[in-house]
Write an enzyme that holds these catalytic residues in place. Structure first.
Site, short mmCIF file in Angstrom:
data_model
loop_
_atom_site.label_atom_id
_atom_site.label_comp_id
_atom_site.label_asym_id
_atom_site.label_seq_id
_atom_site.Cartn_x
_atom_site.Cartn_y
_atom_site.Cartn_z
N THR A 219 5.67 27.25 10.95
CA THR A 219 6.25 27.12 12.29
C THR A 219 7.66 27.67 12.37
O THR A 219 8.06 28.25 13.38
CB THR A 219 6.25 25.63 12.71
OG1 THR A 219 4.91 25.15 12.75
CG2 THR A 219 6.88 25.44 14.09
N SER B 53 0.00 27.49 7.10
CA SER B 53 -0.10 26.66 5.89
C SER B 53 -1.50 26.06 5.72
O SER B 53 -1.86 25.64 4.62
CB SER B 53 0.95 25.55 5.91
OG SER B 53 0.64 24.56 6.87
N CYS C 160 -3.39 3.12 0.52
CA CYS C 160 -2.11 2.67 1.08
C CYS C 160 -1.03 3.71 0.82
O CYS C 160 -1.03 4.38 -0.22
CB CYS C 160 -1.69 1.34 0.48
SG CYS C 160 -2.88 0.00 0.73
#
Length: 351
Positions: A22, A67, A288
């Site tokens: 970007t 990417s 997690c």
């Protein structure tokens, strides 16, 4: 092998490697979609370059890549670019799209063995030519970090890192956490290596300290026969069997519940045991974001351990996948790969 000495010779130059992303994009006037621009356009947007205390030279991927298209082949290309120019620069800054940046940072940390110079990955959430871009600060600060050194000439941050939104993170501890915000990356299981505010404050007690008298050893071989699968309520036996029975499969990253737990389904335990028995490496990491796998805490985790599953400790999924690829590329014997997966090589896990 690239040589190094205890008193590092300074080149006062940083190599800026533009892969795409970007930060260097512009808007297509016909479709309105963002597309990569020529690298010279990106440089022209930064008159601040002239104010930096270090020289900057550039290398551009042609054409620039999104990417999402990053691959192990391109990781190897990046390693070769750095290795061939290692003695000519004090550090390296890689401009990279954010979506797979943590994968590339993790891979490079294993492919650049005994790294003694900074390799800083950065990018932006908005193109650098937009008014509210985060790209200029990310890029300028990354260059400053890549050129920072101690009085003896050694680099302050001799490791692969991600710099984003005021935070310097260990590359193989990082993960993308926000698709829209400027604060896009975090390292939940390891402290920040530096904070950039009015000044850049380095947390040197957390930064890797390589042997500057030994050479950096580049590795470019990568074995991609790895699969990631996440456990979830309702996991189907037939589907998992197709995955685990693939003859090319060398390793699995299994994202389990909590501290490394899995359902007490006999078919799952048996399949994992069978895969392990035929030499497939099964690495257990938590779904997690923070915390570590401890398979001895609950019976559900202990069952995995007795089935031949090994702990990934507090590894991110990006790190576990790329470490397996890199170790498998380096070693044909899976027992050797397993030994390396159980130990920290460049600060990627805490045991």
């Amino acid at each position: 092998m690239l040589t190094s000495t205890s008193m590092e010779k300074r080149n006062n130059k940083v190599l800026l490697i533009y892969t795409g992303g970007t930060i260097g994009m512009g808007q297509n006037p016909d479709t309105g979609a963002l597309e990569p621009l020529d690298f010279n356009h990106l440089v022209s947007c930064l008159p601040e370059f002239s104010m930096l205390k270090t020289g900057i030279e550039t290398y551009q991927f042609t054409p620039p890549i999104d990417s999402s298209d990053m691959s192990p082949r391109l990781w190897s290309q990046l390693v070769s670019i750095i290795a061939e120019r290692y003695d000519r620069y004090d550090g390296f800054v890689i401009l990279h799209g954010t979506d797979t940046m943590a994968y590339t940072a993790s891979a490079l940390s294993f492919m650049l063995e005994n790294l003694t110079k900074p390799v800083i990955l950065t990018g932006s959430q908005l193109p650098i030519n937009q008014l509210r871009t985060d790209g200029k600060e990310n890029l300028i600060t990354s260059i400053e970090i890549a050129s920072a050194y101690h009085e003896d000439g050694t680099a302050i941050v001799p490791e692969v890192c991600i710099y984003f939104s005021g935070k310097l993170l260990r590359g193989n501890r990082s993960t993308k956490t926000n698709a829209d915000g400027f604060n896009a990356f975090e390292s939940f299981n390891f402290p920040h290596l530096a904070e950039a505010g009015v000044n850049i404050i380095y947390n040197e007690e957390h930064i890797l300290k390589p042997d500057f008298t030994k050479p950096m050893i580049p590795h470019t071989d990568v074995d991609q026969n790895v699969i990631v699968f996440s456990l979830f309520p309702g996991l189907q036996e037939n589907i998992i069997r197709h995955v685990l029975d693939a003859p090319e499969l060398r390793s699995i990253v299994m994202r389990s519940f909590g501290s490394g737990n899995a359902p007490k389904k006999q078919w799952l335990t048996s399949m994992l045991q069978q895969a392990s028995n035929r030499g497939v490496i099964i690495v257990n990491i938590s779904q997690c974001l923070a915390g570590s796998v401890e398979m001895s805490r609950y019976d559900t985790g202990y069952r995995l351990k007795t089935s031949g599953v090994i702990s990934g400790f507090d590894s991110t999924v990006e790190c576990a996948v790329t470490k397996l690829m890199c170790m498998q590329g380096r070693f044909t014997d899976n027992n050797t790969v397993t030994e390396y997966m159980m130990q920290p090589l460049c600060g990627e896990i805490t045991i």
